[in-house]
Design an enzyme around this catalytic site. Structure first.
Site, PDB file in Angstrom:
ATOM      1  N   ASP A 124      37.823  72.407  70.291  1.00  0.00           N
ATOM      2  CA  ASP A 124      37.382  71.258  71.060  1.00  0.00           C
ATOM      3  C   ASP A 124      36.352  71.713  72.087  1.00  0.00           C
ATOM      4  O   ASP A 124      36.510  72.769  72.716  1.00  0.00           O
ATOM      5  CB  ASP A 124      38.593  70.619  71.747  1.00  0.00           C
ATOM      6  CG  ASP A 124      38.283  69.212  72.223  1.00  0.00           C
ATOM      7  OD1 ASP A 124      37.469  68.525  71.573  1.00  0.00           O
ATOM      8  OD2 ASP A 124      38.852  68.793  73.240  1.00  0.00           O
ATOM      9  N   HIS A 131      30.580  63.286  81.215  1.00  0.00           N
ATOM     10  CA  HIS A 131      32.014  63.596  81.266  1.00  0.00           C
ATOM     11  C   HIS A 131      32.262  64.824  82.151  1.00  0.00           C
ATOM     12  O   HIS A 131      33.147  64.807  83.015  1.00  0.00           O
ATOM     13  CB  HIS A 131      32.547  63.844  79.847  1.00  0.00           C
ATOM     14  CG  HIS A 131      33.959  64.358  79.819  1.00  0.00           C
ATOM     15  ND1 HIS A 131      35.045  63.576  80.143  1.00  0.00           N
ATOM     16  CD2 HIS A 131      34.461  65.580  79.516  1.00  0.00           C
ATOM     17  CE1 HIS A 131      36.154  64.293  80.033  1.00  0.00           C
ATOM     18  NE2 HIS A 131      35.832  65.516  79.649  1.00  0.00           N
ATOM     19  N   GLU A 197      40.874  60.767  74.707  1.00  0.00           N
ATOM     20  CA  GLU A 197      39.514  61.284  74.822  1.00  0.00           C
ATOM     21  C   GLU A 197      38.743  60.813  73.599  1.00  0.00           C
ATOM     22  O   GLU A 197      39.113  61.133  72.466  1.00  0.00           O
ATOM     23  CB  GLU A 197      39.496  62.821  74.920  1.00  0.00           C
ATOM     24  CG  GLU A 197      40.076  63.314  76.240  1.00  0.00           C
ATOM     25  CD  GLU A 197      39.723  64.756  76.573  1.00  0.00           C
ATOM     26  OE1 GLU A 197      39.430  65.540  75.639  1.00  0.00           O
ATOM     27  OE2 GLU A 197      39.744  65.099  77.769  1.00  0.00           O
ATOM     28  N   GLU A 199      36.017  61.069  71.094  1.00  0.00           N
ATOM     29  CA  GLU A 199      35.160  62.148  70.602  1.00  0.00           C
ATOM     30  C   GLU A 199      34.726  61.878  69.162  1.00  0.00           C
ATOM     31  O   GLU A 199      35.294  61.034  68.469  1.00  0.00           O
ATOM     32  CB  GLU A 199      35.911  63.501  70.624  1.00  0.00           C
ATOM     33  CG  GLU A 199      36.480  63.858  71.980  1.00  0.00           C
ATOM     34  CD  GLU A 199      36.967  65.305  72.057  1.00  0.00           C
ATOM     35  OE1 GLU A 199      36.557  66.124  71.211  1.00  0.00           O
ATOM     36  OE2 GLU A 199      37.746  65.594  72.980  1.00  0.00           O
ATOM     37  N   ASP A 229      41.384  62.856  71.190  1.00  0.00           N
ATOM     38  CA  ASP A 229      42.088  64.066  71.643  1.00  0.00           C
ATOM     39  C   ASP A 229      43.045  63.677  72.778  1.00  0.00           C
ATOM     40  O   ASP A 229      42.744  63.860  73.958  1.00  0.00           O
ATOM     41  CB  ASP A 229      41.061  65.093  72.114  1.00  0.00           C
ATOM     42  CG  ASP A 229      41.707  66.445  72.376  1.00  0.00           C
ATOM     43  OD1 ASP A 229      42.643  66.800  71.641  1.00  0.00           O
ATOM     44  OD2 ASP A 229      41.264  67.137  73.312  1.00  0.00           O
ATOM     45  N   ARG A 233      47.289  64.468  81.304  1.00  0.00           N
ATOM     46  CA  ARG A 233      46.527  64.987  82.457  1.00  0.00           C
ATOM     47  C   ARG A 233      47.404  65.697  83.468  1.00  0.00           C
ATOM     48  O   ARG A 233      46.942  66.636  84.136  1.00  0.00           O
ATOM     49  CB  ARG A 233      45.798  63.834  83.158  1.00  0.00           C
ATOM     50  CG  ARG A 233      44.845  63.062  82.277  1.00  0.00           C
ATOM     51  CD  ARG A 233      43.742  63.946  81.743  1.00  0.00           C
ATOM     52  NE  ARG A 233      42.860  63.182  80.855  1.00  0.00           N
ATOM     53  CZ  ARG A 233      41.923  63.738  80.090  1.00  0.00           C
ATOM     54  NH1 ARG A 233      41.756  65.052  80.084  1.00  0.00           N
ATOM     55  NH2 ARG A 233      41.177  62.989  79.318  1.00  0.00           N
ATOM     56  N   GLN A 236      48.238  69.074  82.016  1.00  0.00           N
ATOM     57  CA  GLN A 236      47.003  69.855  82.050  1.00  0.00           C
ATOM     58  C   GLN A 236      46.697  70.406  83.444  1.00  0.00           C
ATOM     59  O   GLN A 236      46.341  71.574  83.596  1.00  0.00           O
ATOM     60  CB  GLN A 236      45.849  68.958  81.574  1.00  0.00           C
ATOM     61  CG  GLN A 236      44.521  69.680  81.379  1.00  0.00           C
ATOM     62  CD  GLN A 236      43.430  68.746  80.821  1.00  0.00           C
ATOM     63  OE1 GLN A 236      43.694  67.581  80.507  1.00  0.00           O
ATOM     64  NE2 GLN A 236      42.221  69.253  80.697  1.00  0.00           N
ATOM     65  N   LYS A 249      47.390  69.236  75.314  1.00  0.00           N
ATOM     66  CA  LYS A 249      46.618  68.688  74.210  1.00  0.00           C
ATOM     67  C   LYS A 249      47.208  69.065  72.856  1.00  0.00           C
ATOM     68  O   LYS A 249      46.504  69.049  71.854  1.00  0.00           O
ATOM     69  CB  LYS A 249      45.163  69.162  74.317  1.00  0.00           C
ATOM     70  CG  LYS A 249      44.425  68.524  75.489  1.00  0.00           C
ATOM     71  CD  LYS A 249      43.139  69.257  75.802  1.00  0.00           C
ATOM     72  CE  LYS A 249      42.351  68.568  76.904  1.00  0.00           C
ATOM     73  NZ  LYS A 249      41.497  67.476  76.420  1.00  0.00           N
TER      74      LYS A 249
END
Lengths: 413, 413
Positions: A124, A131, A197, A199, A229, A233, A236, A249
């Site tokens: 990724d 972003h 996310e 993408e 994805d 948060r 993370q 993730k």
């Protein structure tokens, strides 16, 4: 920009259809009781390519029976071109073969779609300027938003291939270590800041054992899928230093079921934005390598109406997939057929162009309006849908939908 | 501690031999002109397990023909136990089957060893207290050496499975983006700070789709290999923020050719060190899950004598592999047969116990003495060898060697 190529399948000629003859995306489907097999979408039908192979209408040796596109990808670019050309001829308006082909068409409404390929490894990236600016501002302040390497390196990290799932697969809210800024020690519990996310995923179709030029990397990319994805948060924020995201993730990454080929996207090539600082030679592109693809994200609470919460475009990327792949191989890293490269979250300049709830709600501080309520992060039961298409003259090359519903974290339910 | 189990193969009874009957490590080998097949090391011989399967002496259905151990691993713990028991019976002193077995022994000197299993995905951890303290001190100063999450999380990141190679494979010095602290912009060139990382790799032998307890994780680990996670420190320093190491560790990761099973290591289980802060419940171990394994690294300039530059022990780890696997699965991340988990660099408290040149030479400032010279980082032609064994009473359970020679960066040569 080419025009619509008309097909004898009427639904494929509808300007709002994602799957005209110009597209011919590749997927894997099954009908009731049958094994997964390779197919292509055309209008509201799927053409059963293994059926054509069995009937002697396509010259392959059961590579279309495998239930994955890896074998076809491994056969190389000449095969990719031959298959696309032969399918075009079969499906074009006035094609002689129509009567022979018709029995191999299946209504899309009657099939189940599967993972279109076996993901070898998943990488990724972090390659949209807006972003990176948004996330960096929230985490480090506006002046230190962009890491010093960002304008020089298409920053990437290795993801988890085993967690890549096809559109429609439910996603269970993850548990993990959480620690608020005012808490002395972490606790273990369900993520309260679960996010999307938006993408695009590039699929590597040819193996390599040595550093690739950007031009070689372009040639090795078979096609693209939408990619969500999913990101916790709060997990993370606590885990990611110093070695990057890991369990935040690893729950799931959802991809759309149709591989839109680089060949189908060829008319929509656009340049990357102007460089803010010069790139090192190994990253310079010999031509336009992004695509003009409109993207959107819809959010629907369970059983309720959807609100589109983000609209953006793939041309917002600072780095293209071929640049990312060239960088990925620069250390001599071997690349394999079926490697999946996530573009990184695609955000544009305006608030409504942001490709994650983290950005849309500015870290949870500015709730996003949706029909009948607001959202900061995802709530249980929410259905998130990514869509994308390139707009031609009187037709579109679309990706279909990339959907996932988030289920409660309760184990065993 | 169990005693030596004597074999009718005399070389297996030598106390200095890595491969007594107590060990029975699993690998993949080929003889001139033959296809790779599964075998076990016993003394200075390899027992051809596919040969036994063909002769009807082992009841398997060509799983030993595949040239990888994934199929056997997938069959599960009962099969693992049965195979080990049957091999013990065949090879024990006084075994009735000796005459039938002897034709299936091959001198180790006559074979080529291959990757013992197909690596599904590779994850690398950062879990030795002394290593984290050393590296953190160099990068952030002694007071901020340990990241705030380190004592709570077995920190890991996803690595690159495609770059895992078997012992003996030459390693080409990588190119990458390099930027010194006083340089305004990066340049692209060969790494000048190419390094080793002395690790143990745990191999996941059973799949899972949900969070595992530490006890379940212990049961799912099939065995261990030595692992050298080659690292380009200069590429790493410039690329790793904010998302972790990427191309710095993508050139190659070398593993030893023999999988030493958890069953063979059972007599050598030891506790992790005392916790400095309490762990969250999901990481607590129900029993000792590290192993007492002596480890060393030798460095030999091309054509010259080797110097042992590091001696350490696997019991120095703060987190065990089952704790790492439990954490890895905590978000719901699916784990697969053949997943490889690197322990992280294993360093002990003294200078001579450090498992990387980065630490041994303290960031290049304190060159390491070797026979006839010094080293800060690896020079072209250097041969790096990892060795390891658990010491029993009159025998050892050894890993063999994990060797790699670093070749010049020159392309095409």
């Amino acid at each position: 920009m080419t025009d619509l190529i008309r097909s004898w399948i009427a639904s494929a000629n509808d300007p709002a259809c994602d799957f005209p003859l110009n597209n011919l995306p590749y997927g894997v489907f099954s009908t009731a009781g049958g094994a997964p097999r390779c197919g292509t979408a055309i209008g509201d039908r799927i053409l059963d390519l293994h059926g054509l192979e069995q009937a002697g209408l396509l010259e392959f040796s059961n590579q279309l029976q495998t239930g994955r596109w890896n074998e076809i990808m491994a056969m190389g670019r000449d095969t990719w071109a031959r298959l696309r050309r032969e399918l075009m001829e079969m499906l074009e308006e006035g094609a002689e073969a129509q009567a022979k082909i018709e029995p191999h068409l299946v209504p899309m409404a009657q099939v189940q779609l599967h993972m279109p390929f076996a993901v070898s490894e998943f990488t990724d990236f972090y390659a949209s300027r807006h972003h990176a600016q948004n996330v960096g501002t929230m985490f480090r302040g506006a002046e230190n938003a962009l890491p010093p390497n960002w304008l020089h390196i298409p920053i990437g990290y290795n993801g988890r291939a085993s967690s890549v799932v096809v559109s429609g697969t439910p996603v269970r809210r993850p548990h993990g270590q959480l620690k608020g800024p005012d808490e002395a020690v972490p606790r273990f519990g369900p993520s309260q800041r679960f996010d999307i996310e938006l993408e695009l995923g590039a699929i590597v179709g040819q193996p390599s054992e040595r550093p690739l030029s950007v031009a070689e990397a372009f040639d090795n990319i078979f096609g693209y899928v939408l990619l969500n994805d999913w990101s916790a948060r709060d997990i993370q924020a606590w885990e990611y230093q110093p070695l990057g995201p890991f369990q935040a993730k690893a729950t799931a990454t959802t991809i759309s079921p149709w591989i839109v080929t680089a060949a189908a996207l060829e008319p929509f090539r656009v340049d990357t934005p102007d460089r803010e600082v010069p790139l090192l030679d190994y990253l310079n592109e010999p031509g336009p390598m992004l695509y003009d693809i409109d993207l959107e994200v819809g959010l629907a609470p369970e059983g309720r109406d959807e609100t589109v919460i983000c609209r953006t475009n793939y041309r917002e990327m600072y780095y293209s997939a071929p640049q990312q792949l060239a960088h990925h191989s620069s250390s001599g890293c071997p690349m394999r057929v079926g490697d999946l490269l996530g573009s990184g979250t695609i955000s544009g300049p305006e608030r409504g162009n942001r490709g994650s709830l983290l950005e849309l709600s500015w870290g949870g501080k500015e709730p996003v309006e949706i029909a009948g309520g607001t959202r900061t992060f995802i709530e249980d039961g929410d259905v998130l849908t990514l869509r994308g298409h390139a707009e031609g003259q009187g037709y579109r090359v679309g990706f279909g939908e990339c959907v996932g519903q988030v289920l409660s974290d309760r184990r065993g339910s």
